[in-house]
Every structure is written in C-alpha cells, then in structure tokens.
Motif scaffolding. Structure first.
Motif, PDB file in Angstrom:
ATOM      1  N   MET A 169       0.830  -1.207   0.000  1.00 17.94           N
ATOM      2  CA  MET A 169       0.000   0.000   0.000  1.00 17.94           C
ATOM      3  C   MET A 169       0.866   1.259   0.000  1.00 17.94           C
ATOM      4  SD  MET A 169      -2.975  -1.145   2.697  1.00 17.94           S
ATOM      5  CE  MET A 169      -3.633   0.515   2.796  1.00 17.94           C
ATOM      6  N   ILE A 170       1.965   1.218   0.759  1.00 15.98           N
ATOM      7  CA  ILE A 170       2.866   2.376   0.817  1.00 15.98           C
ATOM      8  C   ILE A 170       3.524   2.607  -0.539  1.00 15.98           C
ATOM      9  CG2 ILE A 170       5.059   3.177   1.772  1.00 15.98           C
ATOM     10  CD1 ILE A 170       4.204   2.099   4.453  1.00 15.98           C
ATOM     11  N   VAL A 171       3.957   1.514  -1.195  1.00 11.84           N
ATOM     12  CA  VAL A 171       4.588   1.641  -2.510  1.00 11.84           C
ATOM     13  C   VAL A 171       3.625   2.269  -3.511  1.00 11.84           C
ATOM     14  CG1 VAL A 171       5.480   0.336  -4.480  1.00 11.84           C
ATOM     15  CG2 VAL A 171       6.234  -0.237  -2.171  1.00 11.84           C
ATOM     16  N   VAL A 172       2.362   1.826  -3.486  1.00 12.03           N
ATOM     17  CA  VAL A 172       1.351   2.383  -4.399  1.00 12.03           C
ATOM     18  C   VAL A 172       1.129   3.853  -4.113  1.00 12.03           C
ATOM     19  CG1 VAL A 172      -1.091   2.276  -5.045  1.00 12.03           C
ATOM     20  CG2 VAL A 172       0.214   0.160  -4.783  1.00 12.03           C
ATOM     21  N   ARG A 173       1.040   4.200  -2.821  1.00  4.97           N
ATOM     22  CA  ARG A 173       0.794   5.597  -2.454  1.00  4.97           C
ATOM     23  C   ARG A 173       1.989   6.482  -2.823  1.00  4.97           C
ATOM     24  NH1 ARG A 173      -2.734   9.463  -2.486  1.00  4.97           N
ATOM     25  NH2 ARG A 173      -2.217  11.123  -0.997  1.00  4.97           N
ATOM     26  N   ILE A 174       3.213   5.980  -2.634  1.00  6.90           N
ATOM     27  CA  ILE A 174       4.401   6.747  -3.004  1.00  6.90           C
ATOM     28  C   ILE A 174       4.384   7.059  -4.497  1.00  6.90           C
ATOM     29  CG2 ILE A 174       6.908   6.551  -3.349  1.00  6.90           C
ATOM     30  CD1 ILE A 174       7.102   5.225  -0.639  1.00  6.90           C
ATOM     31  N   LYS A 175       4.016   6.074  -5.311  1.00  3.96           N
ATOM     32  CA  LYS A 175       3.953   6.293  -6.760  1.00  3.96           C
ATOM     33  C   LYS A 175       2.915   7.361  -7.103  1.00  3.96           C
ATOM     34  CE  LYS A 175       3.374   3.963 -11.200  1.00  3.96           C
ATOM     35  NZ  LYS A 175       2.476   5.006 -11.720  1.00  3.96           N
ATOM     36  N   ALA A 176       1.745   7.303  -6.438  1.00  4.48           N
ATOM     37  CA  ALA A 176       0.691   8.278  -6.719  1.00  4.48           C
ATOM     38  C   ALA A 176       1.137   9.690  -6.335  1.00  4.48           C
ATOM     39  CB  ALA A 176      -0.582   7.890  -5.961  1.00  4.48           C
ATOM     40  N   LEU A 181       3.333  15.153  -7.736  1.00  7.87           N
ATOM     41  CA  LEU A 181       4.417  16.130  -7.609  1.00  7.87           C
ATOM     42  C   LEU A 181       5.046  16.443  -8.962  1.00  7.87           C
ATOM     43  CD1 LEU A 181       6.291  15.211  -4.306  1.00  7.87           C
ATOM     44  CD2 LEU A 181       5.216  17.387  -4.881  1.00  7.87           C
ATOM     45  N   ASP A 182       5.136  15.446  -9.836  1.00  8.36           N
ATOM     46  CA  ASP A 182       5.653  15.692 -11.184  1.00  8.36           C
ATOM     47  C   ASP A 182       4.760  16.687 -11.920  1.00  8.36           C
ATOM     48  OD1 ASP A 182       7.819  14.037 -10.872  1.00  8.36           O
ATOM     49  OD2 ASP A 182       6.843  12.283 -11.757  1.00  8.36           O
ATOM     50  N   LYS A 183       3.461  16.578 -11.698  1.00  3.47           N
ATOM     51  CA  LYS A 183       2.526  17.522 -12.318  1.00  3.47           C
ATOM     52  C   LYS A 183       2.765  18.933 -11.786  1.00  3.47           C
ATOM     53  CE  LYS A 183      -2.401  18.379 -13.078  1.00  3.47           C
ATOM     54  NZ  LYS A 183      -3.787  17.887 -12.807  1.00  3.47           N
ATOM     55  N   VAL A 184       3.008  19.035 -10.470  1.00  4.05           N
ATOM     56  CA  VAL A 184       3.300  20.348  -9.868  1.00  4.05           C
ATOM     57  C   VAL A 184       4.585  20.919 -10.447  1.00  4.05           C
ATOM     58  CG1 VAL A 184       3.900  21.524  -7.716  1.00  4.05           C
ATOM     59  CG2 VAL A 184       2.046  19.856  -7.739  1.00  4.05           C
ATOM     60  N   LYS A 185       5.603  20.073 -10.619  1.00  2.00           N
ATOM     61  CA  LYS A 185       6.867  20.529 -11.194  1.00  2.00           C
ATOM     62  C   LYS A 185       6.657  21.089 -12.594  1.00  2.00           C
ATOM     63  CE  LYS A 185      10.080  17.458  -8.729  1.00  2.00           C
ATOM     64  NZ  LYS A 185      11.114  16.405  -8.893  1.00  2.00           N
ATOM     65  N   ARG A 186       5.823  20.404 -13.397  1.00  2.71           N
ATOM     66  CA  ARG A 186       5.555  20.881 -14.757  1.00  2.71           C
ATOM     67  C   ARG A 186       4.855  22.239 -14.720  1.00  2.71           C
ATOM     68  NH1 ARG A 186       4.317  15.339 -15.548  1.00  2.71           N
ATOM     69  NH2 ARG A 186       2.089  15.772 -15.319  1.00  2.71           N
ATOM     70  N   GLN A 187       3.907  22.386 -13.775  1.00  2.00           N
ATOM     71  CA  GLN A 187       3.216  23.669 -13.651  1.00  2.00           C
ATOM     72  C   GLN A 187       4.183  24.773 -13.256  1.00  2.00           C
ATOM     73  OE1 GLN A 187       0.218  22.640 -10.771  1.00  2.00           O
ATOM     74  NE2 GLN A 187      -1.241  21.940 -12.310  1.00  2.00           N
ATOM     75  N   ARG A 188       5.072  24.480 -12.313  1.00  2.00           N
ATOM     76  CA  ARG A 188       6.067  25.471 -11.907  1.00  2.00           C
ATOM     77  C   ARG A 188       7.006  25.796 -13.069  1.00  2.00           C
ATOM     78  NH1 ARG A 188       7.164  27.323  -6.988  1.00  2.00           N
ATOM     79  NH2 ARG A 188       6.025  26.503  -5.195  1.00  2.00           N
ATOM     80  N   GLY A 189       7.341  24.771 -13.857  1.00  2.00           N
ATOM     81  CA  GLY A 189       8.199  25.001 -15.006  1.00  2.00           C
ATOM     82  C   GLY A 189       7.558  25.952 -16.005  1.00  2.00           C
ATOM     83  N   THR A 190       6.242  25.806 -16.208  1.00  2.00           N
ATOM     84  CA  THR A 190       5.522  26.712 -17.109  1.00  2.00           C
ATOM     85  C   THR A 190       5.559  28.141 -16.581  1.00  2.00           C
ATOM     86  OG1 THR A 190       4.047  24.912 -17.783  1.00  2.00           O
ATOM     87  CG2 THR A 190       3.304  27.168 -18.214  1.00  2.00           C
ATOM     88  N   GLN A 191       5.383  28.287 -15.258  1.00  2.81           N
ATOM     89  CA  GLN A 191       5.423  29.623 -14.653  1.00  2.81           C
ATOM     90  C   GLN A 191       6.813  30.237 -14.782  1.00  2.81           C
ATOM     91  OE1 GLN A 191       4.163  28.813 -10.666  1.00  2.81           O
ATOM     92  NE2 GLN A 191       2.022  28.474 -11.218  1.00  2.81           N
ATOM     93  N   ARG A 192       7.860  29.417 -14.599  1.00  9.83           N
ATOM     94  CA  ARG A 192       9.222  29.937 -14.718  1.00  9.83           C
ATOM     95  C   ARG A 192       9.534  30.382 -16.138  1.00  9.83           C
ATOM     96  NH1 ARG A 192      10.308  25.943 -10.832  1.00  9.83           N
ATOM     97  NH2 ARG A 192      10.642  24.365 -12.429  1.00  9.83           N
ATOM     98  N   LYS A 193       9.054  29.596 -17.123  1.00  8.88           N
ATOM     99  CA  LYS A 193       9.288  29.966 -18.518  1.00  8.88           C
ATOM    100  C   LYS A 193       8.611  31.293 -18.842  1.00  8.88           C
ATOM    101  CE  LYS A 193       9.946  25.285 -20.278  1.00  8.88           C
ATOM    102  NZ  LYS A 193       9.374  24.191 -21.130  1.00  8.88           N
ATOM    103  N   ALA A 194       7.421  31.510 -18.261  1.00  2.97           N
ATOM    104  CA  ALA A 194       6.718  32.775 -18.486  1.00  2.97           C
ATOM    105  C   ALA A 194       7.518  33.935 -17.914  1.00  2.97           C
ATOM    106  CB  ALA A 194       5.327  32.729 -17.861  1.00  2.97           C
ATOM    107  N   ARG A 195       8.115  33.733 -16.730  1.00  3.56           N
ATOM    108  CA  ARG A 195       8.928  34.793 -16.133  1.00  3.56           C
ATOM    109  C   ARG A 195      10.190  35.051 -16.961  1.00  3.56           C
ATOM    110  NH1 ARG A 195       7.514  32.270 -10.995  1.00  3.56           N
ATOM    111  NH2 ARG A 195       9.552  31.258 -10.905  1.00  3.56           N
ATOM    112  N   GLU A 196      10.752  33.968 -17.527  1.00  8.48           N
ATOM    113  CA  GLU A 196      11.945  34.138 -18.352  1.00  8.48           C
ATOM    114  C   GLU A 196      11.646  34.930 -19.615  1.00  8.48           C
ATOM    115  OE1 GLU A 196      13.302  30.195 -19.021  1.00  8.48           O
ATOM    116  OE2 GLU A 196      14.061  29.909 -16.969  1.00  8.48           O
TER     117      GLU A 196
END
Length: 411
Positions: A169-176, A181-196
């Motif tokens: 159960m922990i392994v499944v939850r860690i993957k989720a 978090l990868d989705k959050v990173k992509r969103q932050r990356g989009t915001q950073r590109k806009a600032r650049e």
C-alpha cells in the motif's frame, strides 16, 4: 507528541551519542531542543554519551538504556528523542525497553514539516517524505503486522502478512504522490518559462533555518508572510514582486525552506520542486544569522545542500542578518565586504538587520544594479546582431558577473 490545550506540553528526554567517526555532533543538544520545542514538546532532560560504534540492538547499549529509563521515570517524560538516526529495529527495541515513544532526528523534523506545510505542494512533499521514511520502519515494529491474511479466494493472496500488505500500500501511495508532484513541477516550469520570457530577474532567499529569511522577505517586499523565532517557521516557497526604485523596475523574490544540519535525504528529494526556485534563480541571497556562534558551520551546511540539489553554481551574495542582536562593539565597520565562501571563491557580503532595516538600502541598490545589468543584456540580445546568446554578450563586450555587480564599493 501532541497535547491538548488544557494539558501541559509533552515532556521529552533528549539523547545525543558521540560516535567517534561521526560529524556535526552537538554536545549541547541546543538545536535538538529547539526542534523539540518547534514540534510542541518540552525538553526536560538531556543525556550525552560516547560510543565507538552504535549498539546493534539499543544504539546506546543496555547500561545507558537503563539510565535513560530512570531519567524518563524521574521526569515523567512521554517520549525520548535521539539526535542521530536510528535503525528500525533499534527504535522498536528502545520503545519496548523504555516504555515510551522513541523518535530520532529525522522523525522529529518530519513531524514539524507535517504540522507546518500549508500549500498543496508542500503537503504532498511532506507526505512523500513520511511515506519513504515509514517504508523503512515496517520491520515487525507493531504486533498486528505479524498476523497473516488471505487464503484461497481471499484478498492479499495465500498467507500474505499484514506487513506485506502495508508495504504494498505504501509503494502504491508513493507512486501516486510522485506522479502528482511531477505535475506540480511541470506547472512550476511553465510559470518559470513565463517569467523568463518577460525577462524577470529572479532572486531567491536561502539559508539555515531561523536565520531570518522570512523577516527579511517581509521587509523587502512589504509582505505579511509568517515569520517567527523558531526552527522551520515557514516551509512553503512564497514568491512576490519587489520594486526597486534605483532600477525603476520589479524583480521576483522567493522565500524558500530553511536548511538544517543532517537534513534527511528524503526531505531533500521530496522538496526538489520547492528548491527548484533556488536552482533557477539569477542570484541567491544566502541569509546568515550573524548572532549565532555557529554561523560558520551553518554556512558550510547550506553550501553542502545547495551543491546536492544542483544550485552550487548559482551566483551568491552572503547577507549577514540580525545585526540588532549583536553588541554594538561587534558591529562591522563597513556596510559590506568580500568573503571567501570556498577556496578561491570570493563572494560579496552585506551586513543588515531585517528587523530594524539597517543596511537594507545598500543591499537593495546592489540588487538593482544587477537587475539593470540583466536588462541591458536582454536589450543587446534584441538589438545587436553580434550578440551571442550562448555567451550572453555581444562581440567586444566585457562580461560582468552578477556577483561582481553585487560587490560593495571599495572604501
């Protein structure tokens, strides 16, 4: 580790073990006491011992464990906190021997982070770190994990133990959580590109926890971010626009989570998205508690973590904060000077007090000059056909580093 409003704070006994080859041993346990207080505990006793190597079963050995048990009984403590990392079996054996909850430094920091995280991203990062920590603790620590479940036609498979189910159960939850978090990173990356694209000059505050980063942040941008005289008062990255009159423009200023000695690697990995603001910054304002007797060790620890997350090459400016906490006789004679951060690496150093505003005008002016330099570079890129984007300069131009621009004037 929690107490009701009507009851006193849970009492904790602090234990530090000096292992010969270990580094960063705190003989006073002062920092561990501050961590315990930040978690809502009352440190009532401190025990120091020395060993050539940790005991495999009880970490401190049976004799010292008996001594700790007596101190726990004497003070009516509800938990024991170790300043070192404990193995799962050692933690389980100590709890059985002492009869109270046992935490190590990593678990204590995770508790604080779990209580302080406010943003969606911060909560995800803390959950991931706690799950990664917990996955190593499922070693027969609780009796219910030894019971078998399952059988032919039942969930869990024939003879699958509760510990195996929990691990899965922990392994499944860690993957989720990692996927989110990868989705959050992509969103932050989009915001950073806009600032650049907008040519935003990015400044990030980094430093040891409780160095005064959030207070400095609030003073510089006139914000109301939470700030308190405690470890890890703020965890989530906050970004605001800071207007610089000398440059007649705004820059982006980010306040990041503070670092600490022996920061758990699970937290460094989990907070990669938050610390990305430091990696992508144009300049780091490395805030140092000038009033701390351990400021040199704290600088080294921050440098270690910065290199670990890939931000070691970002231009830095040391900001020695809390001048108001120093005796006037200890005040520097100049507003700023140069400091050898590492062998052969000299950086600017400014002396300020975020609380009183001392030295801040000079620091703001230095940041403004660096921001104007970036603006001139962008203008050259747009107008000068000789401009080489790979080099960041036009032919015949002498490059000028941000660190050089932020250096204080020579007296």
């Amino acid at each position: 580790m929690t107490a009701t409003d009507s009851s006193p704070l849970p009492r904790a006994v602090l234990v530090g073990v000096d292992i010969g080859a270990s580094t960063g041993f705190d003989a006073t346990l002062d920092e561990l006491a501050l961590l315990a207080q930040s978690a809502g505990d009352d440190p009532v006793a401190r025990i120091i011992c020395r060993r050539r190597a940790p005991d495999a079963a009880l970490f401190v050995g049976s004799g010292k464990a008996d001594e700790i048990k007596l101190v726990v009984a004497e003070h009516g403590a509800q938990c024991v906190i170790f300043d070192q990392a404990l193995g799962p079996a050692q933690q389980r054996n100590l709890e059985r021997h002492l009869g109270v909850e046992v935490l190590d430094r990593t678990a204590l920091i995770l508790e604080i982070f779990a209580a302080r995280a406010r943003s969606h991203e911060g909560k995800l990062q803390v959950e991931l770190a706690r799950l990664q920590y917990l996955s190593t603790r499922l070693v027969r620590r609780w009796s219910h994990l030894e019971r078998q479940r399952g059988g032919v036609g039942l969930r869990g498979g024939p003879g699958e133990t509760q510990i195996e189910l929990d691990k899965r159960m922990i392994v499944v939850r860690i993957k989720a959580v990692k996927d989110r978090l990868d989705k959050v990173k992509r969103q932050r990356g989009t915001q950073r590109k806009a600032r650049e694209r907008q040519g935003t000059f990015r400044v990030s505050l980094v430093g040891y926890t409780n160095a005064g980063k959030s207070t400095l942040f609030n003073t510089l941008v006139k914000a109301q971010a939470y700030a308190a005289d405690q470890l890890f008062a703020t965890l989530d990255t906050t970004t605001r626009q800071m207007y610089l009159e000398d440059a007649q423009r705004s820059v982006s200023l980010s306040d990041t989570v503070g670092f600490i000695r022996a920061l758990p690697h699970t937290l460094v990995d989990a907070f990669q998205a938050t610390l990305q603001e430091a990696i992508d910054a144009d300049v780091l304002l490395h805030v140092v508690d000038a009033a701390s007797p351990f400021w040199l060790d704290q600088i080294r620890e921050v440098q270690r973590v910065l290199h670990e997350i890939g931000a070691g090459e970002v231009p830095q400016v040391l900001v020695f904060n809390k001048l108001d906490a120093l005796d006037p006789a200890q005040w520097p004679r100049v507003a700023g000077d140069l400091y050898e951060l590492e062998p052969g690496h000299v950086v600017p150093r400014w002396f300020v007090s975020a609380r009183t505003g001392e030295g801040l005008p000079a620091l703001r002016q230095a940041i403004a000059e660096a921001a104007l330099h970036q603006e001139r570079q962008l203008a050259s890129e747009r107008l000068d056909p000789r401009f080489d984007p790979a080099r960041g300069e036009a032919d015949g131009m002498v490059p000028e580093s941000i660190e050089t621009l932020l250096m204080p004037p020579v007296a």
